[in-house]
Structures are given as structure tokens and as C-alpha cells.
Write an enzyme that holds these catalytic residues in place. Sequence first.
Site, PDB file in Angstrom:
ATOM      1  N   GLU A  61     -10.814   3.663   7.480  1.00 56.71           N
ATOM      2  CA  GLU A  61      -9.775   4.598   7.912  1.00 56.71           C
ATOM      3  C   GLU A  61     -10.501   5.793   8.545  1.00 56.71           C
ATOM      4  O   GLU A  61     -10.392   6.024   9.732  1.00 56.71           O
ATOM      5  CB  GLU A  61      -8.904   5.030   6.715  1.00 56.71           C
ATOM      6  CG  GLU A  61      -7.781   6.009   7.070  1.00 56.71           C
ATOM      7  CD  GLU A  61      -7.063   6.601   5.829  1.00 56.71           C
ATOM      8  OE1 GLU A  61      -7.613   6.535   4.711  1.00 56.71           O
ATOM      9  OE2 GLU A  61      -5.958   7.161   6.007  1.00 56.71           O
ATOM     10  N   HIS A  71       0.845  -1.206   0.000  1.00 59.57           N
ATOM     11  CA  HIS A  71       0.000   0.000   0.000  1.00 59.57           C
ATOM     12  C   HIS A  71       0.879   1.254   0.000  1.00 59.57           C
ATOM     13  O   HIS A  71       1.334   1.714   1.044  1.00 59.57           O
ATOM     14  CB  HIS A  71      -0.906  -0.028   1.238  1.00 59.57           C
ATOM     15  CG  HIS A  71      -1.963   1.034   1.261  1.00 59.57           C
ATOM     16  ND1 HIS A  71      -3.313   0.737   1.320  1.00 59.57           N
ATOM     17  CD2 HIS A  71      -1.897   2.379   1.246  1.00 59.57           C
ATOM     18  CE1 HIS A  71      -4.009   1.858   1.330  1.00 59.57           C
ATOM     19  NE2 HIS A  71      -3.173   2.878   1.308  1.00 59.57           N
ATOM     20  N   HIS A 128      -9.779   1.432  -0.096  1.00 58.00           N
ATOM     21  CA  HIS A 128      -9.590   2.121   1.180  1.00 58.00           C
ATOM     22  C   HIS A 128     -10.934   2.122   1.916  1.00 58.00           C
ATOM     23  O   HIS A 128     -11.947   2.566   1.360  1.00 58.00           O
ATOM     24  CB  HIS A 128      -9.188   3.579   0.966  1.00 58.00           C
ATOM     25  CG  HIS A 128      -7.758   3.797   0.583  1.00 58.00           C
ATOM     26  ND1 HIS A 128      -7.208   3.301  -0.566  1.00 58.00           N
ATOM     27  CD2 HIS A 128      -6.761   4.495   1.214  1.00 58.00           C
ATOM     28  CE1 HIS A 128      -5.928   3.680  -0.637  1.00 58.00           C
ATOM     29  NE2 HIS A 128      -5.638   4.405   0.423  1.00 58.00           N
ATOM     30  N   ASP A 155       1.972   3.953   3.045  1.00 57.74           N
ATOM     31  CA  ASP A 155       0.953   4.839   2.477  1.00 57.74           C
ATOM     32  C   ASP A 155       1.576   5.976   1.664  1.00 57.74           C
ATOM     33  O   ASP A 155       1.548   5.957   0.437  1.00 57.74           O
ATOM     34  CB  ASP A 155       0.066   5.386   3.608  1.00 57.74           C
ATOM     35  CG  ASP A 155      -1.363   5.662   3.195  1.00 57.74           C
ATOM     36  OD1 ASP A 155      -1.717   5.366   2.047  1.00 57.74           O
ATOM     37  OD2 ASP A 155      -2.143   6.181   4.037  1.00 57.74           O
ATOM     38  N   ASP A 156       2.125   6.976   2.348  1.00 54.22           N
ATOM     39  CA  ASP A 156       2.715   8.167   1.705  1.00 54.22           C
ATOM     40  C   ASP A 156       3.926   8.579   2.553  1.00 54.22           C
ATOM     41  O   ASP A 156       3.877   9.577   3.285  1.00 54.22           O
ATOM     42  CB  ASP A 156       1.689   9.315   1.686  1.00 54.22           C
ATOM     43  CG  ASP A 156       0.354   8.887   1.114  1.00 54.22           C
ATOM     44  OD1 ASP A 156       0.250   8.760  -0.113  1.00 54.22           O
ATOM     45  OD2 ASP A 156      -0.587   8.656   1.901  1.00 54.22           O
ATOM     46  N   HIS A 189       1.104   4.990  -2.323  1.00 58.09           N
ATOM     47  CA  HIS A 189       0.623   5.864  -3.409  1.00 58.09           C
ATOM     48  C   HIS A 189       1.836   6.476  -4.088  1.00 58.09           C
ATOM     49  O   HIS A 189       2.687   7.068  -3.407  1.00 58.09           O
ATOM     50  CB  HIS A 189      -0.269   6.969  -2.848  1.00 58.09           C
ATOM     51  CG  HIS A 189      -1.479   6.446  -2.134  1.00 58.09           C
ATOM     52  ND1 HIS A 189      -2.725   6.415  -2.722  1.00 58.09           N
ATOM     53  CD2 HIS A 189      -1.635   5.907  -0.903  1.00 58.09           C
ATOM     54  CE1 HIS A 189      -3.596   5.896  -1.874  1.00 58.09           C
ATOM     55  NE2 HIS A 189      -2.969   5.579  -0.757  1.00 58.09           N
TER      56      HIS A 189
END
Length: 330
Positions: A196, A13, A193, A274-275, A15
Site C-alpha cells: 500500500e 478487509h 497489509h 477498509d474504513d 477495520h
Amino acid sequence: MSEWQEFPKIELHLHIEGGAPPEFIRQLASEKGVSLEGVFAEDGAYAFRDFGHFLQVYEAATSVLRTPEDYLRLTRAVLAESAGHGVIYTEMFLSPDFCGGRDLAAWREYLAAIGEGAAQAEREHGIIMRGIVTPIRHFGPDKAKETALCAAETAGDFITGFGIGGDERAGKPRDFAWAFDCAREAGLRLTAHAGEWEGPDSVRAALDDLRVERIGHGVRAIEDPGLVERLARDGVVLEVCPGSNVALGLYPRLEDHPIARLREAGVKVTVSTDDPPFFRTTMTQEYDDLARAFGWGAEDFAEINRVAAQAAFCDEAIRDAIVKRLEAAP
Ligand code: ADE
Ligand code: ZN
């Protein structure tokens, strides 16, 4: 160096734009003469107040990525960084919204560039990448349909999955059912997603209405014991991003995060970033923090990576290869 840095890892996961180091975005902005206001803090890192603001800053930073060549450079930079943290296989969320505005011909050019960047990184660092095409939820269901058509047309060895990111509070999963049906019919594996920013019902809706096999985050399932049981029974895999959840204020401290409780309840959890530069994290940092907060050691992380390998959206030859690399670890 952290004892976990070279530990072989699988990340499911990430991005692609969210992996852009701030210096990379500043460099592109200066090359293009674009001024980026309100994106960076004084120390040069990305700056945001909350999840809604994070999405705005993310889109502002992404606005300097304007050509396939920019994405080739980005892919190389993100994969070099991941490989430096022991990642041997990674799945990245790619959005035709940002790569050619969902125009199929343009998307094919961006994808060729990303694929070239991935091939270079595999040769240089040994890291293997696969792409998950991802509509942005707050852009709405019509754009998600166009995105699904781009995904369906390019499904294959490199594009192996379809997901949905963006603001989970916008609309309902069933609004995106057409897009997911289209992607499924094209042979793509599915994730979304959920759980969350919305509660357990959002996870149920992703499973029932979008028929996904993995959930991005999904951590708020912990609020409903019946759902936790269902996830464990059905082997639904959660792409958990603990540092992201803490950085965005979902949980005050990692010690409060439900990843360990979900795992103890038999839910298949994996670990991702994630980021990472947005959340000032790396895969090494995630492992360091989890080891400290929950006392996890090599056997725990090895098991988490075996779960990730089995849940990866790749063919069996790649799965065998990454399992062997995990097993070869000291
Ligand atoms: N896009 C990038 N990061 C995201 C996140 N954590 N949730 C939803 N959409 C995202
Ligand atoms: Zn995400």
C-alpha cells in the site's frame, strides 16, 4: 437506489473502528464528556491530510471506545450498515491494542461483546462476521507478540485469522515473524497489509517472511511484472480497497488504480472498503465507481465475490452457505 446496493457481496478487509460512523463517535464522546479536537471537518465527516494523519485521527476517534459495551454497539452499527449494502459475509480486523490494551482477560471480555453484537446482527440482518486479530505495525514487534498471544488463546469459530495493519513504513515484515508463527501454530489463517505504502518488495517480504496467504491492498505489486506473475501463479488473494487508495492519495483517480490490470493479469482480486466513513465510501459506492471506471458488470462482480468466498477465513459449512447465497442472486 444504486443498481448495486442489493447485489450480494463479500467483504474481506474492514477495520472495525474504521467502520464507525462519525455520528457514532460523536455520540459516545458526548456520553463520556470527552472532547475530540481535530477529528472532524466542518461538515461533520472525519478530516485528515494524508496517511500518517489518518492514522492519528483514527486513533483519536478510537479513544472514545472504552468498554466492551461500546464495542458491542459498534459491531451492531457497522454490521447493520454493511448489510444495508448487500454484504452477506464480512471479515473485520480487531485489535487487542484498542480492546483492553492486549490484556488477555480484558480481550476476552471485548471479544465476547463483539461476538454478541455479531450474533445479534446475524439474527437481524443475516450478515455473517468473522474476526481477524490485528496488531498495529507502528506499535512495534513486542506489542505484536502480545497481540499474537491474545489471538492464539482465542482462535476458534469466530476468530479465524491474524493480520497486521498500521503504518507499513514502520519496521520490516520479518520483525513480526514471531507473531505470525505463533498465530499460524494456533491454526489461524494469515494476511498482512503490504504494497500500500511500500513497493513490491514489501509484498514479497510479507509472503516470504510472514507466509501469509492473502495480502491487504498489495496493489503496488503492479510495479513489478515478476511479482504480478508470482501472485497469479500462486493464487495469492489481494484484499483491494480502491476507494481507500484514492482517498489517501495513492492514486489520483480510480481510472489510474491497478485493480483492473491486476485482474487481467490473472491475480485474484477482491473488493473491500477498509474504513468506509473515513473514505466517504460504502460497498455500494465501490461497485458503482468500479462499474463506471472499468465498465464492470454483474458477471465481473459475481466472479470477484466467488474469489472472495473461496479466500474467506471461515469453515467449509459457512463457505458453502455463502456460496449458495451468491448463487441465488438474480
Ligand atoms: N488501519 C486502518 N486502515 C488502515 C490502512 N488503510 N492501512 C493500514 N492500517 C490501517
Ligand atoms: Zn486496512
